[in-house]
Design a protein around this motif. Structure first.
Motif, short mmCIF file in Angstrom:
data_model
loop_
_atom_site.label_atom_id
_atom_site.label_comp_id
_atom_site.label_asym_id
_atom_site.label_seq_id
_atom_site.Cartn_x
_atom_site.Cartn_y
_atom_site.Cartn_z
N VAL A 93 -18.41 -21.77 8.55
CA VAL A 93 -17.84 -21.06 9.70
C VAL A 93 -18.30 -21.74 10.98
O VAL A 93 -19.23 -22.54 10.98
CB VAL A 93 -18.27 -19.57 9.72
CG1 VAL A 93 -17.80 -18.84 8.48
CG2 VAL A 93 -19.78 -19.42 9.89
N PRO A 150 -17.57 -21.68 2.10
CA PRO A 150 -18.77 -22.50 1.86
C PRO A 150 -18.45 -23.94 1.45
O PRO A 150 -17.44 -24.21 0.81
CB PRO A 150 -19.47 -21.76 0.71
CG PRO A 150 -18.95 -20.37 0.79
CD PRO A 150 -17.54 -20.49 1.27
N ASP A 177 -22.30 -9.47 5.53
CA ASP A 177 -20.95 -9.30 6.05
C ASP A 177 -20.87 -8.02 6.89
O ASP A 177 -21.88 -7.32 7.07
CB ASP A 177 -19.91 -9.34 4.93
CG ASP A 177 -19.96 -8.16 3.97
OD1 ASP A 177 -20.74 -7.21 4.19
OD2 ASP A 177 -19.19 -8.19 2.99
N CYS A 193 -22.38 -11.91 9.60
CA CYS A 193 -21.23 -12.82 9.57
C CYS A 193 -19.98 -12.01 9.27
O CYS A 193 -19.75 -11.61 8.13
CB CYS A 193 -21.42 -13.91 8.51
SG CYS A 193 -20.03 -15.05 8.42
N VAL A 232 -15.74 -16.60 5.27
CA VAL A 232 -16.56 -17.73 4.87
C VAL A 232 -15.77 -18.70 4.01
O VAL A 232 -14.86 -18.31 3.27
CB VAL A 232 -17.85 -17.29 4.14
CG1 VAL A 232 -18.70 -16.40 5.02
CG2 VAL A 232 -17.54 -16.61 2.83
N LEU A 280 -22.10 -21.51 5.24
CA LEU A 280 -21.07 -20.47 5.17
C LEU A 280 -19.69 -21.04 5.46
O LEU A 280 -18.68 -20.40 5.15
CB LEU A 280 -21.38 -19.33 6.15
CG LEU A 280 -22.64 -18.52 5.84
CD1 LEU A 280 -22.98 -17.60 7.00
CD2 LEU A 280 -22.49 -17.73 4.54
#
Length: 174
Positions: A91, A128, A42, A122, A126, A89
Motif C-alpha cells: 500500500v 502484499p 484492518d 490499515c 492490501v 502490505l
C-alpha cells in the motif's frame, strides 16, 4: 541489489551504532542489528497475519503476525516502520505507525537484534509483495491465539507478540 547486500548498522547492547555490514554477512556472523515489527490491523480490528515465502533469508515459510524487517544503515526506526509496512502490505499512504516499545531479541544461538514494536491501522486494500508474502489474511485476536500452537511461527515475532500482550495488559492495569 539483493537483500543480502543491503547495508545495516551494527549496534551494541545499548543500541549504539558500532559499524556497518551487508545484511547477509550480519546474519552469517550473528552481528547485532536493528529491526522493526509492525502490528497491522484492518478497519474491523483484525490482525494481518501472513506466511513468509520460502526464499526469505531468515525464517522462510513461517507465519508472522507482524510486518516489518531490518532497519537500513542510517535509517531511523520510525522511517523503517513506515517503509516496511507499506512495502509488505503493498500500500501507499499508510498512516505513520505508532511506536510502542523496543526490546533486544536474542535467541541464545547467535541471532540477536534490537526490535522496535509498532502498531498501525490499515484501512486500505492490501496487495502484499509476492516475493515477501506467500499467504495472508486478517484474523481476529481469538483466531490468532487458536493457531499459536498449530502453525510454525517466526520466533522473533512470537517474542514480540508475547511482549506486546504484556505491554497492553500493563497499560490496562491488568
Amino acid at each position: 541489489m539483493s537483500a543480502a547486500d543491503e547495508i545495516l548498522d551494527i549496534v551494541d547492547e545499548q543500541d549504539r551504532v558500532i559499524g556497518r555490514s551487508p545484511r547477509g554477512e550480519a546474519y552469517a556472523r550473528g552481528l547485532r542489528h536493528r529491526c522493526v515489527f509492525i502490528q497491522a490491523r484492518d478497519g474491523r480490528g483484525r490482525l494481518f497475519v501472513h506466511r513468509r515465502t520460502p526464499t526469505k533469508l531468515v525464517f522462510p515459510d513461517r507465519y508472522d503476525m507482524f510486518v516489518g524487517g531490518v532497519v537500513g544503515a542510517g535509517e531511523s526506526y520510525d522511517d523503517a516502520a513506515l517503509r516496511e509496512a507499506e512495502e509488505e502490505l503493498g500500500v501507499s499512504g499508510l498512516p505513520r505507525p505508532e511506536f510502542l516499545f523496543k526490546f533486544l531479541y536474542d535467541d541464545g544461538a547467535g541471532q540477536t537484534w534490537w526490535s522496535a514494536v509498532y502498531e498501525v491501522r490499515c484501512e486500505l486494500t492490501v496487495s502484499p509483495q509476492a516475493e515477501e508474502v506467500a499467504w495472508h489474511a486478517f484474523l481476529t485476536d481469538d483466531e490468532v491465539e487458536a493457531r499459536l500452537g498449530d502453525w510454525p511461527w517466526v520466533p522473533d515475532g512470537l517474542a514480540a507478540y508475547q511482549r506486546l500482550k504484556a505491554y497492553r495488559s500493563g497499560l490496562s492495569g491488568a
